[in-house]
Design a protein around this motif. Sequence first.
Motif, mmCIF file in Angstrom:
data_model
loop_
_atom_site.group_PDB
_atom_site.id
_atom_site.type_symbol
_atom_site.label_atom_id
_atom_site.label_comp_id
_atom_site.label_asym_id
_atom_site.label_seq_id
_atom_site.Cartn_x
_atom_site.Cartn_y
_atom_site.Cartn_z
ATOM 1 N N ASN A 134 0.832 -1.207 0.000
ATOM 2 C CA ASN A 134 0.000 0.000 0.000
ATOM 3 C C ASN A 134 0.864 1.254 0.000
ATOM 4 O O ASN A 134 0.588 2.213 -0.714
ATOM 5 N N GLU A 135 1.916 1.245 0.803
ATOM 6 C CA GLU A 135 2.815 2.385 0.879
ATOM 7 C C GLU A 135 3.485 2.657 -0.466
ATOM 8 O O GLU A 135 3.583 3.801 -0.919
ATOM 9 N N ALA A 136 3.926 1.598 -1.134
ATOM 10 C CA ALA A 136 4.564 1.751 -2.445
ATOM 11 C C ALA A 136 3.567 2.267 -3.481
ATOM 12 O O ALA A 136 3.898 3.135 -4.295
ATOM 13 N N ALA A 137 2.354 1.749 -3.446
ATOM 14 C CA ALA A 137 1.324 2.196 -4.391
ATOM 15 C C ALA A 137 1.002 3.664 -4.182
ATOM 16 O O ALA A 137 0.882 4.436 -5.141
ATOM 17 N N ILE A 138 0.874 4.076 -2.932
ATOM 18 C CA ILE A 138 0.586 5.471 -2.621
ATOM 19 C C ILE A 138 1.689 6.363 -3.158
ATOM 20 O O ILE A 138 1.446 7.394 -3.782
ATOM 21 N N LYS A 139 2.937 5.958 -2.922
ATOM 22 C CA LYS A 139 4.077 6.769 -3.335
ATOM 23 C C LYS A 139 4.129 6.930 -4.855
ATOM 24 O O LYS A 139 4.382 8.006 -5.376
ATOM 25 N N HIS A 140 3.851 5.869 -5.591
ATOM 26 C CA HIS A 140 3.989 5.917 -7.046
ATOM 27 C C HIS A 140 2.750 6.427 -7.771
ATOM 28 O O HIS A 140 2.851 6.881 -8.908
ATOM 29 N N LEU A 141 1.594 6.352 -7.157
ATOM 30 C CA LEU A 141 0.373 6.797 -7.817
ATOM 31 C C LEU A 141 -0.089 8.176 -7.365
ATOM 32 O O LEU A 141 -1.058 8.705 -7.897
ATOM 33 N N SER A 142 0.601 8.757 -6.398
ATOM 34 C CA SER A 142 0.176 10.066 -5.904
ATOM 35 C C SER A 142 0.610 11.176 -6.861
ATOM 36 O O SER A 142 1.487 11.000 -7.693
ATOM 37 N N ASP A 143 -0.025 12.329 -6.697
ATOM 38 C CA ASP A 143 0.332 13.506 -7.487
ATOM 39 C C ASP A 143 1.480 14.280 -6.840
ATOM 40 O O ASP A 143 1.962 15.248 -7.407
ATOM 41 N N GLY A 144 1.855 13.879 -5.648
ATOM 42 C CA GLY A 144 2.931 14.559 -4.927
ATOM 43 C C GLY A 144 2.674 14.513 -3.437
ATOM 44 O O GLY A 144 1.910 13.675 -2.947
ATOM 45 N N LEU A 145 3.297 15.445 -2.731
ATOM 46 C CA LEU A 145 3.155 15.517 -1.281
ATOM 47 C C LEU A 145 2.567 16.868 -0.898
ATOM 48 O O LEU A 145 2.911 17.898 -1.485
ATOM 49 N N CYS A 146 1.694 16.854 0.085
ATOM 50 C CA CYS A 146 1.078 18.088 0.567
ATOM 51 C C CYS A 146 1.304 18.203 2.073
ATOM 52 O O CYS A 146 1.820 17.286 2.707
ATOM 53 N N THR A 147 0.909 19.333 2.628
ATOM 54 C CA THR A 147 0.960 19.544 4.070
ATOM 55 C C THR A 147 -0.460 19.631 4.593
ATOM 56 O O THR A 147 -1.288 20.358 4.046
ATOM 57 N N TYR A 148 -0.721 18.877 5.653
ATOM 58 C CA TYR A 148 -2.044 18.837 6.287
ATOM 59 C C TYR A 148 -1.997 19.705 7.531
ATOM 60 O O TYR A 148 -1.128 19.541 8.380
ATOM 61 N N HIS A 149 -2.923 20.660 7.621
ATOM 62 C CA HIS A 149 -3.052 21.541 8.783
ATOM 63 C C HIS A 149 -4.337 21.120 9.499
ATOM 64 O O HIS A 149 -5.429 21.559 9.116
ATOM 65 N N PRO A 150 -4.229 20.254 10.530
ATOM 66 C CA PRO A 150 -5.423 19.654 11.141
ATOM 67 C C PRO A 150 -6.407 20.669 11.720
ATOM 68 O O PRO A 150 -7.561 20.701 11.329
ATOM 69 N N VAL A 151 -5.978 21.467 12.650
ATOM 70 C CA VAL A 151 -6.813 22.505 13.269
ATOM 71 C C VAL A 151 -5.878 23.639 13.658
ATOM 72 O O VAL A 151 -4.674 23.448 13.766
#
Length: 102
Positions: free
Chosen positions: A12-29
């Motif tokens: 799952n980790e490999a699939a996420i890494k290769h199929l994602s559009d990139g990396l973002c930053t999450y600002h929870p609250v």
Amino acid sequence: MAFFDQYASRLNEAAIKHLSDGLCTYHPVPNAADVIDVPYQFDNDFEVIDENGLGRKVKTLLVPVAKVGEVDRRAEFTVNGRRWRYGSIVEDDGAFVRIEVT
């Protein structure tokens, strides 16, 4: 069974890494620690059907639940320098959550 779980998790980790559009930053609250390097898929033209059966096009981010946890309605995401606000949960399968952003 533990070996299979580890294998599935790595896959799952490999699939996420290769199929994602990139990396973002999450600002929870506000005043909470930001989560950086969250893999995402951005969809600029996702169709949502409301309770009346009418469709509308929305912008969505697909992110892994393992990275973001339960997304708060005050959350924001920074993607390529642009900050997107949480709109609503569109889909949640337990592993990934699709969030309408504005």
